[in-house]
Design an enzyme around this catalytic site. Structure first.
Site, PDB file in Angstrom:
ATOM      1  N   ARG A 194     -11.295  16.073   6.989  1.00 31.94           N
ATOM      2  CA  ARG A 194     -12.153  16.447   5.850  1.00 31.94           C
ATOM      3  C   ARG A 194     -13.558  16.798   6.321  1.00 31.94           C
ATOM      4  NH1 ARG A 194     -10.779  11.078   3.226  1.00 31.94           N
ATOM      5  NH2 ARG A 194      -8.673  11.358   2.396  1.00 31.94           N
TER       6      ARG A 194
ATOM      7  N   ASN B  87       0.869  -1.175   0.000  1.00 30.40           N
ATOM      8  CA  ASN B  87       0.000   0.000   0.000  1.00 30.40           C
ATOM      9  C   ASN B  87       0.910   1.229   0.000  1.00 30.40           C
ATOM     10  OD1 ASN B  87      -1.757   2.084   0.522  1.00 30.40           O
ATOM     11  ND2 ASN B  87      -2.696   1.134   2.333  1.00 30.40           N
TER      12      ASN B  87
ATOM     13  N   GLU C 226      -8.012  -4.582   5.571  1.00 32.91           N
ATOM     14  CA  GLU C 226      -7.945  -4.304   4.131  1.00 32.91           C
ATOM     15  C   GLU C 226      -6.809  -5.076   3.465  1.00 32.91           C
ATOM     16  OE1 GLU C 226      -8.458  -0.067   5.495  1.00 32.91           O
ATOM     17  OE2 GLU C 226      -9.176   0.165   3.447  1.00 32.91           O
TER      18      GLU C 226
ATOM     19  N   HIS D 156     -12.912   3.044   0.045  1.00 37.38           N
ATOM     20  CA  HIS D 156     -12.905   2.083   1.160  1.00 37.38           C
ATOM     21  C   HIS D 156     -13.583   0.761   0.775  1.00 37.38           C
ATOM     22  CE1 HIS D 156     -12.724   5.555   4.352  1.00 37.38           C
ATOM     23  NE2 HIS D 156     -11.505   5.084   4.110  1.00 37.38           N
TER      24      HIS D 156
ATOM     25  N   ARG E 285      -2.670  -2.064  -3.390  1.00 33.94           N
ATOM     26  CA  ARG E 285      -3.843  -1.219  -3.195  1.00 33.94           C
ATOM     27  C   ARG E 285      -3.774  -0.065  -4.200  1.00 33.94           C
ATOM     28  NH1 ARG E 285      -4.941   3.576   0.962  1.00 33.94           N
ATOM     29  NH2 ARG E 285      -7.156   3.802   0.511  1.00 33.94           N
TER      30      ARG E 285
END
Ligand code: ADP
Length: 383
Positions: A227, A8, A370, A166, A77
């Site tokens: 965010r 990743n 993940e 996601h 990823r």
């Protein structure tokens, strides 16, 4: 047995995990995969002593330490797969070109992901490389769920579309939720709430994503660490025209200086909860805004799904913050959504149900993984 390396690559970091997967198939809901090695390299490209100069140097150094003989595949990823990728893809030159074409949609993420694939390809010639996309799980969204109500021709020309993110997390967590309830995933409707630094909600109908809160980019939807999530788009025009802010500055404001950090000065939920406990009013408001937004999405997705079997919390905040779980679902008893305080606050860390036994909607906490999902999907492509 298969050995899979999962990479990743972020803009200045590299996370890797090496898995051994036993022969005889992969149980996607298996909560205990064998991790042979894992690590993180940070500060890539920063001009500090000891910092790796680029992804190539960082990856070469990491790989020198790893037992990579007999490696079956490398899973990468990749954040943005646009509409091109509806499933993981075996990397070839055409796939690399397609990921590069999507850079305008993910200018921070896709270039780093691409760098990782290119470096791994050159360091491990002959080992299959697989790209696993954050967006792919959401390609089952209906046109009604993925279309923004703007001029259709403009949207088409510039790729304005709800892509969602996601996806690997929502995929594994919705399957693990069905496994926790002892039911086939095809029969279970779930709202998954991935609450980490980034945060998103997903409506999952029988294992398929039918709604998700992130959109063209990861900025939309829930309140996040830094965010804003949802806001009136006119705020952007207002800041530009009235405050005279350049667009890049507004971009930075909404992505890096909003959300919890914008409201209360901290992006870490642990610190926010500690401040709130001391009576800090900004922290209390930030908490309320954060929870209320989650509740609104739960209501919206419940209406979309029609029948709801489970709501599942996951990722750093979702797995570890009972106050957020209770706050987000407060007042929903009439919808059959109840959090049992003792179960919610119990110091457990595995997949568990935190609603009372006979609740119509099971409220669950399920750890995400993940990297393991990327390993699983990678093997699915090369097997
Ligand atoms: P990422 O999105 O970077 O993968 P994680 O899923 O690891 O992030 O979530 C990170 C966030 O989880 C931290 O910023 C912190 O706010 C939150 N977190 C971690 N542990 C706890 C805890 N015990 N209580 C509340 N929040 C926590």
């Amino acid at each position: 047995m298969s050995r899979v390396l999962v990479l990743n690559c972020g803009s200045s970091s590299l996370k890797y995990r090496l898995f051994d997967v036993p022969a005889g198939g992969v149980d996607p809901a298996d909560p205990a995969p064998v991790v042979v090695a894992s690590g993180t390299v940070e500060r890539i490209g920063e001009s500090e002593p000891g910092a790796p100069k680029d992804h190539a140097e960082a990856l070469a150094a990491a790989m020198a330490e790893l037992p990579l003989d007999g490696l079956t595949a490398v899973g990468h990823r990749v954040v943005h797969g646009g509409l091109t990728f509806t499933a993981p893809a075996l990397v070839d030159d055409a796939v690399l070109a397609a990921i590069a074409d999507l850079v305008p949609l993910a200018p921070l993420h896709n270039p780093a992901n691409l760098a990782g694939i290119q470096v791994a390809r050159s360091l491990l010639p002959g080992v299959p490389q697989v790209a696993v996309f954050d967006t792919a799980f959401h390609r089952t969204l209906s046109p009604a769920a993925s279309t923004y109500a703007i001029d259709a021709e403009t949207a088409e020309r510039y790729g304005i579309h709800r892509y969602g993110f996601h996806g690997t997390s929502h995929a594994i967590v919705s399957r693990r939720t069905a496994a926790l309830l002892g039911r086939p995933v095809e029969e279970v409707n779930t709202i998954t709430l991935h609450l980490g630094n980034g945060a998103s909600a997903c409506a999952v109908e029988g294992g398929r994503s039918v709604g998700t809160s992130m959109g063209l980019s990861p900025l939309e939807g829930l309140v996040m660490g830094t965010r804003s999530g949802d806001l009136d788009p006119a705020i952007i025009f207002h800041l530009h025209r009235v405050a005279g802010m350049p667009l890049d500055e507004i971009d930075e404001l909404l992505n890096r200086r909003s959300g919890l950090v914008g409201l209360a000065g901290v992006n870490d939920m642990r610190v926010l909860l500690a401040k709130r406990a001391t009576g800090d009013r900004a922290a209390a408001l930030a908490f309320e805004v954060y929870c209320r937004r989650i509740r609104s999405y739960v209501g919206a997705y419940y209406a979309d799904l029609g029948r709801l079997d489970a709501i599942t919390f996951t990722a750093g905040v979702g797995e570890n913050a009972p106050a957020v779980r209770a706050g987000a679902l407060a007042g929903l008893d009439r919808l059959g959504i109840v959090v049992d305080p003792a179960r919610n606050e119990a110091a457990e860390c595995g997949a568990r149900v935190i609603s009372p036994p006979e609740s119509p909607v099971a409220v669950c906490v399920v750890p995400t993984d993940e990297e393991w999902e990327i390993a699983t999907q990678t093997l699915g492509v090369v097997a």
